[in-house]
Design a protein around this motif. Structure first.
Motif, PDB file in Angstrom:
ATOM      1  N   PHE A 283      65.073  70.570  -4.780  1.00  0.00           N
ATOM      2  CA  PHE A 283      63.412  70.764  -2.932  1.00  0.00           C
ATOM      3  C   PHE A 283      63.825  70.077  -1.652  1.00  0.00           C
ATOM      4  O   PHE A 283      65.084  68.620  -2.149  1.00  0.00           O
ATOM      5  N   HIS A 284      64.250  70.693  -0.835  1.00  0.00           N
ATOM      6  CA  HIS A 284      64.812  69.839   0.111  1.00  0.00           C
ATOM      7  C   HIS A 284      64.287  70.267   1.127  1.00  0.00           C
ATOM      8  O   HIS A 284      63.309  70.794   1.164  1.00  0.00           O
ATOM      9  N   VAL A 285      64.815  68.938   2.370  1.00  0.00           N
ATOM     10  CA  VAL A 285      64.578  69.525   4.172  1.00  0.00           C
ATOM     11  C   VAL A 285      65.542  70.106   4.575  1.00  0.00           C
ATOM     12  O   VAL A 285      66.029  69.627   4.707  1.00  0.00           O
ATOM     13  N   ILE A 286      64.171  70.969   4.989  1.00  0.00           N
ATOM     14  CA  ILE A 286      65.541  71.864   6.072  1.00  0.00           C
ATOM     15  C   ILE A 286      65.046  71.868   7.616  1.00  0.00           C
ATOM     16  O   ILE A 286      63.851  71.276   8.096  1.00  0.00           O
ATOM     17  N   TRP A 287      65.278  72.208   8.082  1.00  0.00           N
ATOM     18  CA  TRP A 287      65.338  72.509  10.063  1.00  0.00           C
ATOM     19  C   TRP A 287      66.516  74.066  10.371  1.00  0.00           C
ATOM     20  O   TRP A 287      67.811  73.988  10.039  1.00  0.00           O
ATOM     21  N   SER A 288      66.148  73.932  11.981  1.00  0.00           N
ATOM     22  CA  SER A 288      66.807  74.782  11.755  1.00  0.00           C
ATOM     23  C   SER A 288      68.597  74.697  12.369  1.00  0.00           C
ATOM     24  O   SER A 288      68.646  73.658  12.773  1.00  0.00           O
ATOM     25  N   ARG A 289      69.200  75.233  12.336  1.00  0.00           N
ATOM     26  CA  ARG A 289      71.020  75.414  12.925  1.00  0.00           C
ATOM     27  C   ARG A 289      70.657  76.107  14.158  1.00  0.00           C
ATOM     28  O   ARG A 289      71.863  75.125  14.720  1.00  0.00           O
ATOM     29  N   ASN A 290      70.055  76.552  14.682  1.00  0.00           N
ATOM     30  CA  ASN A 290      70.540  76.402  16.185  1.00  0.00           C
ATOM     31  C   ASN A 290      69.712  75.968  16.796  1.00  0.00           C
ATOM     32  O   ASN A 290      69.377  76.404  17.853  1.00  0.00           O
ATOM     33  N   ARG A 291      68.579  75.060  16.528  1.00  0.00           N
ATOM     34  CA  ARG A 291      67.968  74.327  17.595  1.00  0.00           C
ATOM     35  C   ARG A 291      67.625  72.972  17.158  1.00  0.00           C
ATOM     36  O   ARG A 291      67.526  72.387  16.020  1.00  0.00           O
ATOM     37  N   GLU A 292      67.755  71.744  18.611  1.00  0.00           N
ATOM     38  CA  GLU A 292      68.078  70.810  18.295  1.00  0.00           C
ATOM     39  C   GLU A 292      66.472  70.014  17.820  1.00  0.00           C
ATOM     40  O   GLU A 292      65.357  70.237  18.200  1.00  0.00           O
ATOM     41  N   LEU A 293      66.556  69.138  17.571  1.00  0.00           N
ATOM     42  CA  LEU A 293      65.434  68.436  17.210  1.00  0.00           C
ATOM     43  C   LEU A 293      64.976  67.557  17.684  1.00  0.00           C
ATOM     44  O   LEU A 293      66.179  66.505  18.085  1.00  0.00           O
ATOM     45  N   SER A 294      63.680  67.241  18.504  1.00  0.00           N
ATOM     46  CA  SER A 294      63.261  65.924  18.531  1.00  0.00           C
ATOM     47  C   SER A 294      63.349  65.017  18.334  1.00  0.00           C
ATOM     48  O   SER A 294      63.500  64.644  17.237  1.00  0.00           O
ATOM     49  N   ASP A 295      63.468  63.660  19.259  1.00  0.00           N
ATOM     50  CA  ASP A 295      64.034  62.352  18.129  1.00  0.00           C
ATOM     51  C   ASP A 295      62.419  62.314  17.438  1.00  0.00           C
ATOM     52  O   ASP A 295      63.404  61.676  15.611  1.00  0.00           O
ATOM     53  N   ASN A 296      61.221  62.172  17.221  1.00  0.00           N
ATOM     54  CA  ASN A 296      60.464  62.135  15.870  1.00  0.00           C
ATOM     55  C   ASN A 296      60.344  62.547  14.949  1.00  0.00           C
ATOM     56  O   ASN A 296      60.601  62.672  13.550  1.00  0.00           O
ATOM     57  N   ALA A 297      61.292  64.054  15.131  1.00  0.00           N
ATOM     58  CA  ALA A 297      61.509  64.626  14.131  1.00  0.00           C
ATOM     59  C   ALA A 297      62.676  64.379  13.555  1.00  0.00           C
ATOM     60  O   ALA A 297      62.503  64.631  12.224  1.00  0.00           O
ATOM     61  N   ARG A 298      63.810  63.650  14.094  1.00  0.00           N
ATOM     62  CA  ARG A 298      65.018  63.532  13.199  1.00  0.00           C
ATOM     63  C   ARG A 298      64.371  62.508  12.520  1.00  0.00           C
ATOM     64  O   ARG A 298      64.793  62.004  11.442  1.00  0.00           O
ATOM     65  N   LYS A 299      63.428  61.202  13.318  1.00  0.00           N
ATOM     66  CA  LYS A 299      62.999  60.699  12.487  1.00  0.00           C
ATOM     67  C   LYS A 299      61.797  61.031  11.085  1.00  0.00           C
ATOM     68  O   LYS A 299      62.711  60.555   9.549  1.00  0.00           O
ATOM     69  N   VAL A 300      61.106  61.467  11.328  1.00  0.00           N
ATOM     70  CA  VAL A 300      59.926  62.818   9.844  1.00  0.00           C
ATOM     71  C   VAL A 300      61.490  62.911   8.829  1.00  0.00           C
ATOM     72  O   VAL A 300      61.644  62.497   7.869  1.00  0.00           O
ATOM     73  N   ARG A 301      62.287  63.894   9.494  1.00  0.00           N
ATOM     74  CA  ARG A 301      63.342  64.080   8.894  1.00  0.00           C
ATOM     75  C   ARG A 301      64.211  63.116   7.273  1.00  0.00           C
ATOM     76  O   ARG A 301      64.462  62.652   6.591  1.00  0.00           O
ATOM     77  N   ASP A 302      64.934  62.440   8.231  1.00  0.00           N
ATOM     78  CA  ASP A 302      65.258  60.681   7.728  1.00  0.00           C
ATOM     79  C   ASP A 302      64.466  60.024   6.625  1.00  0.00           C
ATOM     80  O   ASP A 302      64.789  59.438   5.690  1.00  0.00           O
ATOM     81  N   TRP A 303      63.126  59.965   7.379  1.00  0.00           N
ATOM     82  CA  TRP A 303      62.392  59.428   6.372  1.00  0.00           C
ATOM     83  C   TRP A 303      62.130  60.227   5.237  1.00  0.00           C
ATOM     84  O   TRP A 303      62.012  59.930   4.126  1.00  0.00           O
ATOM     85  N   LEU A 304      61.875  61.244   4.935  1.00  0.00           N
ATOM     86  CA  LEU A 304      61.870  62.163   4.233  1.00  0.00           C
ATOM     87  C   LEU A 304      62.988  61.835   3.079  1.00  0.00           C
ATOM     88  O   LEU A 304      62.968  62.236   1.954  1.00  0.00           O
ATOM     89  N   ALA A 305      64.361  61.733   3.827  1.00  0.00           N
ATOM     90  CA  ALA A 305      65.430  62.159   2.821  1.00  0.00           C
ATOM     91  C   ALA A 305      65.254  61.594   2.181  1.00  0.00           C
ATOM     92  O   ALA A 305      66.263  60.564   1.147  1.00  0.00           O
ATOM     93  N   ALA A 306      64.970  59.637   2.608  1.00  0.00           N
ATOM     94  CA  ALA A 306      65.342  58.186   2.572  1.00  0.00           C
ATOM     95  C   ALA A 306      63.911  58.286   0.952  1.00  0.00           C
ATOM     96  O   ALA A 306      64.685  57.013   0.230  1.00  0.00           O
ATOM     97  N   GLN A 307      63.379  58.817   0.573  1.00  0.00           N
ATOM     98  CA  GLN A 307      62.410  58.736  -0.431  1.00  0.00           C
ATOM     99  C   GLN A 307      62.987  59.528  -1.776  1.00  0.00           C
ATOM    100  O   GLN A 307      62.539  59.552  -2.571  1.00  0.00           O
ATOM    101  N   ALA A 308      63.491  60.141  -1.609  1.00  0.00           N
ATOM    102  CA  ALA A 308      64.594  61.151  -2.857  1.00  0.00           C
ATOM    103  C   ALA A 308      65.425  59.916  -3.326  1.00  0.00           C
ATOM    104  O   ALA A 308      66.183  58.440  -2.773  1.00  0.00           O
TER     105      ALA A 308
END
Length: 300
Positions: free
Chosen positions: A275-300
């Motif tokens: 199970f993975h967190v995914i995001w588009s290759r063609n759209r830049e994430l906002s700063d907050n979206a990057r923080k959420v992504r990194d927080w999710l991955a840190a729970q692994a």
């Protein structure tokens, strides 16, 4: 060569044209845009003169697009929708705003909810919105920055991904079921118990037959029992003592730790997927979206 400034109609006239064509009414377009009917009519007449084409058929208290107007309206509507979406994305990145995470109901219920207070403590300035669905959403088309998806990264060529958990599957039972019927001593004893089956309509999910095969046991006639098409309801049925179901490790871990679920047998089926967190290759994430992504991955 004439510049685009002279070749293209003004943005204002195109906005008026889009509304008038969509509503088939100059009066309704004026009401929507905060203009008089006369101002809408004047803007449309100027656009027709600039383009050298009649865009509307005018009848008493009614207007309709001409064939040329209909073709032009389709292009204008598409172009304005892209511009609006890009403007919204830029505004969201500039202001921070909320972050939407698309996930299954099961992930939202059993993985995210128990961690929600931790999320708020560690990322207090972020408004997280969890959007659940019974199928994997096309987050690019939906304009959603992040999603949780099960499978293998090679299946998602349009997305970046970070792992959250390996797929590990084992049977679980509720405390009341164990008190009433006891636990099976071996894998071979399981078919004599009440088995609950998950029948996912849109996402691929392992079956009891596959789980038994992974344990090296040739048991395939386990079709009897309660059948449910939503994993969150499967776990609810298990906790209510209705039977034994397959549990996914990353979703069941906290229920096991709290004593609400009991593991059944020692065999774990591993699929090699995750199970993975995914995001588009063609759209830049906002700063907050990057923080959420990194927080999710840190729970692994």
């Amino acid at each position: 060569m004439r510049s685009l400034r002279h070749l293209l109609p003004s943005a204002g006239s195109l906005i008026v044209f889009e509304a008038a064509g969509r509503l088939s009414s100059f009066t309704a377009a004026g009401r929507e845009l905060g203009m008089t009917q006369a101002a809408v009519s004047y803007a449309i007449r100027g656009l027709e003169e600039q383009l050298g084409a009649k865009l509307f058929q005018r009848r008493h208290r009614q207007v309709s697009l001409t064939e040329a107007g209909d073709r032009f309206h389709a292009d204008v509507s598409l172009g304005l929708s892209h511009i609006r979406k890009s403007a919204e994305d830029l505004r969201l990145q500039a202001t921070g705003g909320h972050v939407t995470l698309a996930a299954s109901t099961a992930f939202g219920s059993f993985w995210m909810m128990p961690r929600l207070q931790q999320f708020r403590d560690e990322l207090p300035g972020i408004d997280l919105r969890i959007q659940t669905a019974d199928r994997d959403l096309d987050i690019i088309a939906e304009g959603i920055p992040l999603a949780v998806r099960g499978g293998e990264p090679r299946e998602w060529p349009d997305y970046h991904s970070l792992p959250l958990a390996d797929e590990e599957i084992f049977p679980v039972a509720g405390v009341s079921y164990v008190a009433r019927f006891g636990l099976p001593e071996t894998v071979e004893d399981l078919p004599s118990h009440r088995l609950i089956h998950l029948e996912e309509p849109f996402r691929e999910a392992a079956s009891w037959d596959e789980w038994f095969a992974s344990a090296g046991v040739n048991i395939t006639d386990v079709g009897r029992g309660l059948r449910i098409n939503d994993y969150a309801l499967v776990i609810q049925a298990v906790m209510e003592g209705q039977g034994i179901a397959l549990g996914w490790g990353h979703l069941a871990e906290r229920l096991l730790a709290s004593g609400l679920l009991v593991r059944v047998t020692s065999h774990t089926m591993t699929t090699g997927k995750g199970f993975h967190v995914i995001w588009s290759r063609n759209r830049e994430l906002s700063d907050n979206a990057r923080k959420v992504r990194d927080w999710l991955a840190a729970q692994a």
